[in-house]
Design an enzyme around this catalytic site. Structure first.
Site, PDB file in Angstrom:
ATOM      1  CG  HIS A 232      -1.925   1.255   0.850  1.00 49.42           C
ATOM      2  ND1 HIS A 232      -2.953   1.280  -0.056  1.00 49.42           N
ATOM      3  CD2 HIS A 232      -1.805   2.518   1.300  1.00 49.42           C
ATOM      4  CE1 HIS A 232      -3.452   2.495  -0.128  1.00 49.42           C
ATOM      5  NE2 HIS A 232      -2.775   3.271   0.676  1.00 49.42           N
ATOM      6  CE1 TYR A 236      -1.681   7.691  -0.457  1.00 52.17           C
ATOM      7  CE2 TYR A 236      -1.138   5.681   0.724  1.00 52.17           C
ATOM      8  CZ  TYR A 236      -2.077   6.584   0.253  1.00 52.17           C
ATOM      9  OH  TYR A 236      -3.401   6.369   0.473  1.00 52.17           O
ATOM     10  CG  HIS A 383      -8.718   1.863  -8.165  1.00 50.06           C
ATOM     11  ND1 HIS A 383      -9.112   3.072  -7.647  1.00 50.06           N
ATOM     12  CD2 HIS A 383      -7.609   1.505  -7.479  1.00 50.06           C
ATOM     13  CE1 HIS A 383      -8.281   3.423  -6.686  1.00 50.06           C
ATOM     14  NE2 HIS A 383      -7.358   2.488  -6.561  1.00 50.06           N
ATOM     15  CG  PHE A 384      -4.207  -0.284 -10.550  1.00 44.48           C
ATOM     16  CD1 PHE A 384      -3.579  -0.352 -11.769  1.00 44.48           C
ATOM     17  CD2 PHE A 384      -4.553  -1.473  -9.912  1.00 44.48           C
ATOM     18  CE1 PHE A 384      -3.319  -1.563 -12.372  1.00 44.48           C
ATOM     19  CE2 PHE A 384      -4.293  -2.693 -10.507  1.00 44.48           C
ATOM     20  CZ  PHE A 384      -3.673  -2.738 -11.745  1.00 44.48           C
ATOM     21  CG  HIS A 385      -4.661   1.343 -15.944  1.00 49.27           C
ATOM     22  ND1 HIS A 385      -4.898   0.068 -15.519  1.00 49.27           N
ATOM     23  CD2 HIS A 385      -3.548   1.260 -16.713  1.00 49.27           C
ATOM     24  CE1 HIS A 385      -3.989  -0.754 -16.010  1.00 49.27           C
ATOM     25  NE2 HIS A 385      -3.147  -0.048 -16.740  1.00 49.27           N
ATOM     26  NE  ARG A 446      -5.681  -7.438 -11.137  1.00 49.78           N
ATOM     27  CZ  ARG A 446      -4.878  -6.947 -10.184  1.00 49.78           C
ATOM     28  NH1 ARG A 446      -5.269  -6.964  -8.914  1.00 49.78           N
ATOM     29  NH2 ARG A 446      -3.702  -6.449 -10.477  1.00 49.78           N
ATOM     30  NE  ARG A 447      -2.252  -9.567 -11.198  1.00 49.14           N
ATOM     31  CZ  ARG A 447      -1.674  -9.548 -10.001  1.00 49.14           C
ATOM     32  NH1 ARG A 447      -2.021 -10.418  -9.090  1.00 49.14           N
ATOM     33  NH2 ARG A 447      -0.724  -8.682  -9.746  1.00 49.14           N
TER      34      ARG A 447
END
Ligand code: HEM
Ligand code: CU
Length: 563
Positions: A232, A236, A383-385, A446-447
């Site tokens: 996680h 950041y 989400h993370f794109h 996914r994947r």
């Protein structure tokens, strides 16, 4: 010192490290983006000529590692080297030491990449189809882990280099407030030192010995926990260079000044304190972690929304101030007064907008019960794109349009392409990410190279699976085009002749509206914040890790908690 002089002339060694870091970063971006289009077209069944499905995992590992680890973090070392020198007004103390950590990171990255792509080339006995999360029981060639370890140690030394420069400055300037950019670099690196402990233990004590055959087994739950201890906060580490740019450069690009320096400091302290004790939110579906710890992680995660909301407020307020300085009026009319034709501004602003959307889908991910709806579906890459793939990536590209000329002393080339590029990325990601989110809600995993959902129905009726697939394919193609346009501008600038035309970058960064003197000095007591961060980590992780180790750290069969 005059701001008229390009950074490269004032601080040639720092400029060189920044250039080298960015060179590696952009190379990783180019390869990663080409793998991205291969995946997007392959898994949507639009075009499957490049790889066979058996190679999909190698490609996906390459895409994840090259983009999420190497593109982002080499950019970070570049911009933080620049930020250290710029904000303290001095060179890093030893150019040889700086070059040494860069070379260590670079050779580590080359080793890891060799292990991954060796798997694609038949004759080479490497393979590393373990994805960028690389946890057990998947196993890679030892070269993969050794490279990651070298690269990681390189980042530690880089941090030591920046912090050492700060100490030298402190000796010459006792009693002064830490310049904001330096403050951000120090807090980010302290967070990184805490977070990387988990992955360093995982790699050095478990995965590397396992791949070398020195130990026979590992406890998958323990190694996954160690991974997510790091997994996680690493987000950041991707985002902080973007925040760094939004807080310290974007206000100026909008024609104004930063709204509040104290708020910016508070935000970075909150990230230092809160970003590690949340890792269990990636393990909601893991059996063996008691619900209570998952619940604590969820609560902490929701607290982490606070610094992101503070950022949204401060950055938008600074932009509004800039727009009104440029003559903008009205409730929303001021938006029109912003310099949308300038690629550095447009890219950062569009990235910020997409980050807001990514933040909302992130709240869904973080909810312990609703997470099971989207767990391991295409929603998650959707989400993370938006976050790392746009908030970080597009900001990094955009800020390079402003920064790269300063560290090369050359004028930005192909300005027209640079102007269009952020919009291409924005549209491409709008299509790809939206369709990924929707497909995930429909249950598409996914994947996988073979998501067998109406694979042969190709009438893209609105709302159908075929329509989502088509959007992913078109979006992915636009994104890769956007990445290549960016790289073209950078390569063009790199190869351009120096001194042709005036360097048209104004590198001066104006003072904030509310400066550091408006805040208590305790904010600058980074040692205090570091200690609090460590205490919170011990509270969140102490008992779970203790129980996992107590039943035998190498015992994959033992139940992790007393039952
Ligand atoms: C996964 C496409 C850019 C990071 C994926 C997937 C697709 C994709 C289709 C899902 C594969 C699957 O789950 O089967 C693209 C395209 C890009 C792009 C076309 C355009 C250049 C980026 C960027 C980043 C990124 C800029 C980060 C900086 C990732 C990561 C994964 C991923 C971390 C997950 C890998 C895994 O599941 O192990 N990408 N992407 N991508 N992408 Fe991208
Ligand atoms: Cu997380």
């Amino acid at each position: 010192m005059s701001d008229r002089l390009a950074f490269v002339d004032k601080f040639p060694s720092a400029a060189r490290i920044t250039r080298l870091s960015m060179g590696v970063s952009f190379t990783a971006l180019t390869i990663g983006a080409l793998l991205g289009i291969v995946q997007a077209l392959h898994r949507t069944n639009v075009f499957r000529g490049v790889i066979s499905s058996a190679d999909y995992y190698s490609v996906l590992t390459g895409h994840g590692v090259l983009l999420a680890l190497f593109f982002t973090i080499f950019f970070l070392t570049g911009i933080f080297t620049w930020g250290t020198s710029r904000s303290l007004g001095r060179e890093l103390p030893s150019p040889r030491f700086s070059l040494a950590w860069f070379l260590l990171m670079f050779s580590g990255a080359v080793m890891t990449a060799t292990a991954i792509f060796g798997g694609l080339v038949g004759q080479i006995p490497f393979s590393a189809d373990v994805l960028y999360t690389f946890y057990a029981p998947l196993q890679a060639h030892p070269l993969f882990y050794a490279g990651l370890a070298a690269w990681l140690v390189g980042t530690w030394l880089a941090g030591a280099d920046w912090i050492r420069t700060y100490y030298h400055w402190r000796q010459d300037n006792p009693g002064e407030r830490i310049p904001l950019q330096m403050f951000m670099i120090v807090t980010t690196m302290l967070m990184w030192y805490i977070a990387t402990l988990g992955v360093a233990v995982e790699v050095l004590f478990f995965l590397l010995p396992l791949s070398l055959g020195l130990i026979e087994s590992v406890d998958p739950l323990l190694t996954r926990t160690l991974f997510w201890f790091f997994g996680h906060p690493v987000v950041y580490f991707w985002l902080m260079p973007a925040y760094f740019a939004w807080y310290t450069v974007l206000p100026k690009l909008s024609g104004g000044r930063l709204f509040s320096d104290p708020l910016a400091r508070v935000v970075f302290i909150l990230f230092l304190i809160l970003s590690t004790p949340v890792g269990f939110h990636h393990q909601y579906a893991d059996p063996g972690v008691p619900e209570g710890f998952k619940f604590i992680a969820m609560t902490n995660t929701m607290f982490l929304l606070l610094p992101s909301f503070l950022t949204a407020f401060t950055v938008v307020a600074s932009m509004e101030y800039g727009a009104r300085q440029r003559g903008g009026t009205g409730y929303l009319g001021w938006l029109r007064a912003l310099p949308w034709g300038k690629p550095a501004f447009a890219g950062c602003a569009l990235a910020g907008m997409m980050f807001a959307a990514g933040g909302f889908s992130g709240i869904i991910n973080a909810g312990m019960n609703i997470n099971s709806l989207i767990h391991n579906t295409l929603w998650v890459p959707g989400h993370f794109h938006l976050t790392v793939g746009t908030a970080s990536a597009l900001t990094m590209m955009a800020i390079s349009y402003w920064l790269y000329p300063q560290i090369t002393g050359k004028r930005l080339q192909f300005y027209g392409i640079a102007q269009v590029q952020p919009y291409i990325w924005f549209i491409g990601m709008g299509l790809m990410s939206n369709a990924m989110h929707r497909a995930g809600l429909a249950g598409v995993p996914r994947r996988t190279a073979e998501p067998q959902y109406q694979q042969f129905d190709f009438a893209p009726v609105l709302g159908s699976m075929a329509e989502m697939r088509l959007q992913i394919a078109i979006g992915g193609t636009l994104l890769t085009l956007g990445a290549l346009m960016f790289v073209l501008v950078m390569v063009g600038t790199w190869l351009a002749e120096r001194g042709r035309g005036r360097l048209r970058v104004d590198s001066h960064l104006p003072e904030p509206i509310s400066g550091p003197s408006d805040s208590p000095r305790v904010l600058d007591n980074v040692k205090l914040w570091f200690v609090i961060a460590v205490v919170l980590v011990v509270i969140a992780y102490g008992f779970p890790i203790y129980s996992m180790v107590a039943d035998g750290a190498l015992n994959p069969a033992a139940p992790p908690f007393p039952v």
